[in-house]
Scaffold this motif. Structure first.
Motif, mmCIF file in Angstrom:
data_model
loop_
_atom_site.group_PDB
_atom_site.id
_atom_site.type_symbol
_atom_site.label_atom_id
_atom_site.label_comp_id
_atom_site.label_asym_id
_atom_site.label_seq_id
_atom_site.Cartn_x
_atom_site.Cartn_y
_atom_site.Cartn_z
ATOM 1 N N SER A 30 0.812 -1.218 0.000
ATOM 2 C CA SER A 30 0.000 0.000 0.000
ATOM 3 C C SER A 30 0.845 1.268 0.000
ATOM 4 N N THR A 31 2.146 1.146 0.222
ATOM 5 C CA THR A 31 3.009 2.329 0.241
ATOM 6 C C THR A 31 3.752 2.521 -1.081
ATOM 7 N N TYR A 32 3.406 1.735 -2.089
ATOM 8 C CA TYR A 32 4.074 1.830 -3.376
ATOM 9 C C TYR A 32 3.123 2.327 -4.466
ATOM 10 N N ALA A 33 3.610 3.228 -5.296
ATOM 11 C CA ALA A 33 2.920 3.507 -6.551
ATOM 12 C C ALA A 33 3.132 2.308 -7.465
ATOM 13 N N ILE A 34 2.155 2.043 -8.299
ATOM 14 C CA ILE A 34 2.241 0.942 -9.248
ATOM 15 C C ILE A 34 2.163 1.501 -10.663
ATOM 16 N N ALA A 35 3.025 1.018 -11.525
ATOM 17 C CA ALA A 35 2.997 1.446 -12.925
ATOM 18 C C ALA A 35 3.009 0.227 -13.833
ATOM 19 N N TRP A 36 2.473 0.430 -15.002
ATOM 20 C CA TRP A 36 2.569 -0.564 -16.074
ATOM 21 C C TRP A 36 3.419 0.038 -17.190
ATOM 22 N N PHE A 37 4.348 -0.747 -17.650
ATOM 23 C CA PHE A 37 5.151 -0.413 -18.807
ATOM 24 C C PHE A 37 4.966 -1.515 -19.837
ATOM 25 N N ARG A 38 5.364 -1.244 -21.058
ATOM 26 C CA ARG A 38 5.322 -2.288 -22.078
ATOM 27 C C ARG A 38 6.532 -2.148 -22.999
ATOM 28 N N ASP A 90 -0.791 -2.215 -29.652
ATOM 29 C CA ASP A 90 -0.687 -2.475 -28.213
ATOM 30 C C ASP A 90 0.066 -3.778 -27.936
ATOM 31 N N THR A 91 0.392 -4.509 -28.972
ATOM 32 C CA THR A 91 1.122 -5.762 -28.817
ATOM 33 C C THR A 91 2.487 -5.519 -28.182
ATOM 34 N N ALA A 92 2.747 -6.190 -27.078
ATOM 35 C CA ALA A 92 4.004 -5.996 -26.335
ATOM 36 C C ALA A 92 4.014 -6.930 -25.133
ATOM 37 N N VAL A 93 5.161 -6.992 -24.478
ATOM 38 C CA VAL A 93 5.238 -7.587 -23.154
ATOM 39 C C VAL A 93 4.939 -6.479 -22.156
ATOM 40 N N TYR A 94 4.002 -6.745 -21.264
ATOM 41 C CA TYR A 94 3.589 -5.763 -20.269
ATOM 42 C C TYR A 94 4.187 -6.108 -18.917
ATOM 43 N N TYR A 95 4.755 -5.087 -18.278
ATOM 44 C CA TYR A 95 5.403 -5.249 -16.983
ATOM 45 C C TYR A 95 4.754 -4.334 -15.947
ATOM 46 N N CYS A 96 4.623 -4.816 -14.724
ATOM 47 C CA CYS A 96 4.257 -3.914 -13.640
ATOM 48 C C CYS A 96 5.505 -3.616 -12.813
ATOM 49 N N ALA A 97 5.479 -2.462 -12.174
ATOM 50 C CA ALA A 97 6.639 -2.003 -11.415
ATOM 51 C C ALA A 97 6.166 -1.155 -10.253
ATOM 52 N N THR A 98 7.014 -1.037 -9.237
ATOM 53 C CA THR A 98 6.637 -0.278 -8.051
ATOM 54 C C THR A 98 7.626 0.829 -7.754
#
Length: 125
Positions: A30-38, A90-98
């Motif tokens: 809960s203390t992390y921002a979450i982002a999606w990259f591709r 939109d085709t790509a590998v999608y990653y989440c990150a904190t």
């Protein structure tokens, strides 16, 4: 330490939808921002969307604005990326990150501390 695992990728036709999930371990989710990259084949990793650690702020790349929605459920240690009206580009590998205590506005991958292994999204025309 945060361990992230993405899921929900797959093959979909243009105009279709997918929902990606990012499951996190650790009590400080809960203390992390979450982002999606591709990252598409042969291209650099690019920012897609982010949500602040409070969940109050979201930010999107222009290319996905109005089509993708990022959300988080701190009780389940999970972040979601709902992707609608998908396009072949939109085709790509999608990653989440904190990012610890992030405001959800950082678009540089170097700002993020922990990464998942990625999930493939393929959109056919």
């Amino acid at each position: 330490q945060v361990h992230l695992v993405e899921s929900g990728g797959g093959l979909v036709q243009a105009g279709g939808s997918l929902r990606l999930s990012c499951a996190a371990s650790g009590r400080t989710f809960s203390t992390y921002a979450i982002a999606w990259f591709r990252q598409a084949l042969g291209k650099e990793r690019e920012f897609v969307a982010a949500i602040s650690w409070t969940g109050r702020s979201t930010y999107y790349a222009d290319s996905v604005k109005g089509r993708f929605t990022i959300s988080r459920d701190n009780a389940k240690n999970t972040a979601l990326l709902q992707m609608n009206s998908l396009k072949p580009e939109d085709t790509a590998v999608y990653y989440c990150a904190t990012e610890a205590y992030g405001l959800g506005t950082d678009v540089l991958s170097s700002e993020y501390d922990y990464w998942g292994q990625g999930t493939q999204v393929t959109v056919s025309s």
